[in-house]
Design a protein around this motif. Structure first.
Motif, PDB file in Angstrom:
ATOM      1  N   GLU A 144       0.837  -1.213   0.000  1.00 40.98           N
ATOM      2  CA  GLU A 144       0.000   0.000   0.000  1.00 40.98           C
ATOM      3  C   GLU A 144       0.868   1.257   0.000  1.00 40.98           C
ATOM      4  N   PRO A 145       0.538   2.239  -0.831  1.00 39.12           N
ATOM      5  CA  PRO A 145       1.349   3.470  -0.875  1.00 39.12           C
ATOM      6  C   PRO A 145       1.267   4.253   0.436  1.00 39.12           C
ATOM      7  N   VAL A 146       2.288   5.068   0.639  1.00 44.52           N
ATOM      8  CA  VAL A 146       2.376   5.941   1.817  1.00 44.52           C
ATOM      9  C   VAL A 146       2.493   7.372   1.315  1.00 44.52           C
ATOM     10  N   VAL A 147       1.565   8.236   1.783  1.00 41.61           N
ATOM     11  CA  VAL A 147       1.517   9.631   1.335  1.00 41.61           C
ATOM     12  C   VAL A 147       1.958  10.542   2.472  1.00 41.61           C
ATOM     13  N   ASP A 148       2.739  11.558   2.126  1.00 47.66           N
ATOM     14  CA  ASP A 148       3.189  12.553   3.097  1.00 47.66           C
ATOM     15  C   ASP A 148       2.964  13.941   2.498  1.00 47.66           C
ATOM     16  N   VAL A 149       2.312  14.814   3.291  1.00 50.17           N
ATOM     17  CA  VAL A 149       2.027  16.186   2.849  1.00 50.17           C
ATOM     18  C   VAL A 149       2.608  17.134   3.882  1.00 50.17           C
ATOM     19  N   ARG A 150       3.395  18.077   3.430  1.00 45.94           N
ATOM     20  CA  ARG A 150       3.968  19.077   4.343  1.00 45.94           C
ATOM     21  C   ARG A 150       3.915  20.449   3.676  1.00 45.94           C
ATOM     22  N   GLU A 151       3.869  21.471   4.515  1.00 45.07           N
ATOM     23  CA  GLU A 151       3.778  22.839   3.997  1.00 45.07           C
ATOM     24  C   GLU A 151       5.117  23.289   3.427  1.00 45.07           C
ATOM     25  N   SER A 152       5.011  24.097   2.375  1.00 48.79           N
ATOM     26  CA  SER A 152       6.200  24.661   1.767  1.00 48.79           C
ATOM     27  C   SER A 152       6.488  26.028   2.386  1.00 48.79           C
ATOM     28  N   ASN A 153       7.528  26.689   1.883  1.00 49.61           N
ATOM     29  CA  ASN A 153       7.837  28.036   2.375  1.00 49.61           C
ATOM     30  C   ASN A 153       6.757  29.028   1.995  1.00 49.61           C
ATOM     31  N   SER A 154       6.081  28.773   0.897  1.00 47.61           N
ATOM     32  CA  SER A 154       5.000  29.645   0.451  1.00 47.61           C
ATOM     33  C   SER A 154       3.685  29.227   1.108  1.00 47.61           C
ATOM     34  N   ALA A 155       2.822  30.208   1.342  1.00 41.34           N
ATOM     35  CA  ALA A 155       1.542  29.930   2.009  1.00 41.34           C
ATOM     36  C   ALA A 155       0.593  29.150   1.118  1.00 41.34           C
ATOM     37  N   GLU A 156       0.793  29.187  -0.191  1.00 41.01           N
ATOM     38  CA  GLU A 156      -0.107  28.517  -1.117  1.00 41.01           C
ATOM     39  C   GLU A 156       0.564  27.340  -1.825  1.00 41.01           C
ATOM     40  N   GLU A 157       1.558  26.750  -1.187  1.00 39.66           N
ATOM     41  CA  GLU A 157       2.231  25.592  -1.769  1.00 39.66           C
ATOM     42  C   GLU A 157       2.436  24.510  -0.717  1.00 39.66           C
ATOM     43  N   TRP A 158       2.296  23.263  -1.156  1.00 34.91           N
ATOM     44  CA  TRP A 158       2.509  22.107  -0.296  1.00 34.91           C
ATOM     45  C   TRP A 158       3.358  21.100  -1.057  1.00 34.91           C
ATOM     46  N   VAL A 159       4.228  20.417  -0.351  1.00 34.26           N
ATOM     47  CA  VAL A 159       5.072  19.379  -0.937  1.00 34.26           C
ATOM     48  C   VAL A 159       4.418  18.033  -0.638  1.00 34.26           C
ATOM     49  N   VAL A 160       4.052  17.326  -1.686  1.00 37.38           N
ATOM     50  CA  VAL A 160       3.374  16.034  -1.565  1.00 37.38           C
ATOM     51  C   VAL A 160       4.301  14.951  -2.092  1.00 37.38           C
ATOM     52  N   SER A 161       4.506  13.919  -1.284  1.00 39.95           N
ATOM     53  CA  SER A 161       5.332  12.795  -1.715  1.00 39.95           C
ATOM     54  C   SER A 161       4.588  11.494  -1.466  1.00 39.95           C
ATOM     55  N   CYS A 162       4.796  10.528  -2.346  1.00 37.57           N
ATOM     56  CA  CYS A 162       4.147   9.226  -2.240  1.00 37.57           C
ATOM     57  C   CYS A 162       5.179   8.146  -2.546  1.00 37.57           C
ATOM     58  N   SER A 163       5.224   7.111  -1.691  1.00 33.37           N
ATOM     59  CA  SER A 163       6.154   6.005  -1.856  1.00 33.37           C
ATOM     60  C   SER A 163       5.382   4.702  -1.950  1.00 33.37           C
ATOM     61  N   ALA A 164       5.816   3.830  -2.860  1.00 33.45           N
ATOM     62  CA  ALA A 164       5.199   2.511  -3.022  1.00 33.45           C
ATOM     63  C   ALA A 164       6.306   1.497  -3.280  1.00 33.45           C
ATOM     64  N   THR A 165       6.165   0.322  -2.651  1.00 35.19           N
ATOM     65  CA  THR A 165       7.149  -0.751  -2.784  1.00 35.19           C
ATOM     66  C   THR A 165       6.510  -1.937  -3.492  1.00 35.19           C
ATOM     67  N   GLY A 166       7.192  -2.486  -4.491  1.00 36.54           N
ATOM     68  CA  GLY A 166       6.649  -3.617  -5.221  1.00 36.54           C
ATOM     69  C   GLY A 166       7.688  -4.291  -6.084  1.00 36.54           C
ATOM     70  N   ARG A 167       7.225  -5.343  -6.768  1.00 29.39           N
ATOM     71  CA  ARG A 167       8.080  -6.078  -7.709  1.00 29.39           C
ATOM     72  C   ARG A 167       7.218  -6.545  -8.877  1.00 29.39           C
ATOM     73  N   PRO A 168       7.599  -6.114 -10.068  1.00 31.37           N
ATOM     74  CA  PRO A 168       8.689  -5.199 -10.450  1.00 31.37           C
ATOM     75  C   PRO A 168       8.425  -3.769  -9.954  1.00 31.37           C
ATOM     76  N   ALA A 169       9.267  -2.833 -10.376  1.00 31.30           N
ATOM     77  CA  ALA A 169       9.150  -1.456  -9.885  1.00 31.30           C
ATOM     78  C   ALA A 169       7.776  -0.875 -10.214  1.00 31.30           C
ATOM     79  N   PRO A 170       7.051  -0.393  -9.211  1.00 30.46           N
ATOM     80  CA  PRO A 170       5.703   0.142  -9.461  1.00 30.46           C
ATOM     81  C   PRO A 170       5.743   1.524 -10.104  1.00 30.46           C
ATOM     82  N   THR A 171       4.632   1.886 -10.665  1.00 30.84           N
ATOM     83  CA  THR A 171       4.427   3.230 -11.196  1.00 30.84           C
ATOM     84  C   THR A 171       3.568   4.017 -10.216  1.00 30.84           C
TER      85      THR A 171
END
Length: 340
Positions: free
Chosen positions: A135-162
């Motif tokens: 199952e993917p893991v999502v992380d959301v954190r605020e950026s330096n700007s008030a109207e921007e957020w940094v979103v990252s998602c990680s997924a582990t699988g075989r073969p390499a997932p998209t």
């Protein structure tokens, strides 16, 4: 001529083999996740006189019999596969098996052989491909700007997932994509995709992350970003501070007035207490002073006063003889008193 004849014979055999394979319908690639069950099936498209159906596992060009089914002997699973393989549907025209709890060792191609008479064996070749996807893991954190957020998602699988990112609000968009793939020791891959979410967000927003391996079903996770609280501008901050200072000043003035009034009230209470104590505190001072002779005379009744005045007049008109002893005897005094 002999070489050309041999080549021609092998060409005919290849064409004949392809023709025999074409009459069998099967799924060439079967996807199954690690731990799931995989079904392999083969079906004859033409009616043939089938004597037996045989399933084989191909590993490094070595064919190993897995299970067989015939009209006379029924279904049989070989000893090495009895806890792993079982028949799901048995038939001489249509046959299928199930591989339980698949692992990497089950990822092979299999043969389904329809032994016919008089044509011989008709072969189908389904292949099992095992994949792994967590199952993917999502992380959301605020950026330096008030109207921007940094979103990252990680997924582990075989073969390499998209890994792909999505957002529910239309006026928000992703930019500055960055994808990193890391190879793990257990032959899996961890893929992390990071992007910057920008735009005016007035309400709560859902950010999604979807991961896929090959053509297997998607695994998606949704995360809700709460509504942004609007920060007041500098003018509103100044007005707020003015209100706060005014309230503090009013409270301070009220406290001073209260202290002054309380002090005066305490002073008045103390003064009244001392005055009352002076009036009732010394019992000797509160005694009635002795009356003077004049006061006694004033307080006499008129009758007594009149009698005393007559007594003085009588005694003054009577002259005492010179030769008489001034000290009268008791009998004389008694007589004089009776005369009076």
């Amino acid at each position: 001529m002999s070489g050309r004849a041999i080549t021609f014979v092998f060409s005919l055999l290849a064409v004949f083999s392809n023709a025999l394979t074409a009459v069998i319908q099967t799924q060439q690639t079967v996807l199954a996740a690690v731990g799931e069950d995989a079904e392999l099936s083969c079906q004859l498209l033409e009616t043939k006189d089938v004597l037996q159906v045989t399933w084989q596992k191909i590993s490094h060009d070595v064919e190993t019999n897995v299970a067989t089914y015939s009209k006379y002997f029924g279904q049989r699973v070989n000893a090495g596969f009895r806890k792993k393989v079982e028949f799901k549907y048995t038939g001489l025209q249509n046959c299928s098996i199930v591989i339980r709890n698949v692992t990497e060792q089950d990822e092979r191609c299999y043969h389904c052989l329809f032994n016919t008479y008089p044509e011989g064996s008709l072969t189908g070749k389904p292949c099992l491909q095992v994949y792994e996807l967590h199952e993917p893991v999502v992380d959301v954190r605020e950026s330096n700007s008030a109207e921007e957020w940094v979103v990252s998602c990680s997924a582990t699988g075989r073969p390499a997932p998209t890994v792909t990112l999505s957002v529910s609000q239309q006026d928000l968009n992703f930019s500055q994509y960055n994808t990193v793939s890391v190879s793990n020791t257990n032959a899996t891959f961890t893929v992390t995709t990071t992007a910057v979410l920008s735009g005016s967000r007035k309400h709560s927003t859902q950010v999604g992350c979807a991961a896929r391996v090959l053509s297997a079903p998607l695994r998606e996770v949704m995360v809700t970003i709460p509504e942004v609280q609007q920060t007041p501008d500098a003018t509103e901050n100044d007005f707020t501070w003015i209100i706060v200072l005014a309230v503090v000043l009013v409270v301070a003035v009220l406290l001073v007035i209260l202290l002054v009034v309380k002090r005066d009230w305490i002073s008045a209470v103390i003064t009244a207490h001392f005055k009352q104590q002076n009036k009732t505190g010394d019992p000797e001072k509160t005694k009635t002073p002795p009356k003077s002779k004049q006061d006694i005379e004033k307080n006499k009744t008129p009758l007594i006063k009149h009698e005393n005045e007559q007594l003085r007049q009588r005694t003054s008109t009577k002259k005492t003889p010179k030769n008489i002893n001034r000290k009268a005897s008791p009998s004389t005094a008694k007589r004089l008193f009776e005369e009076d």
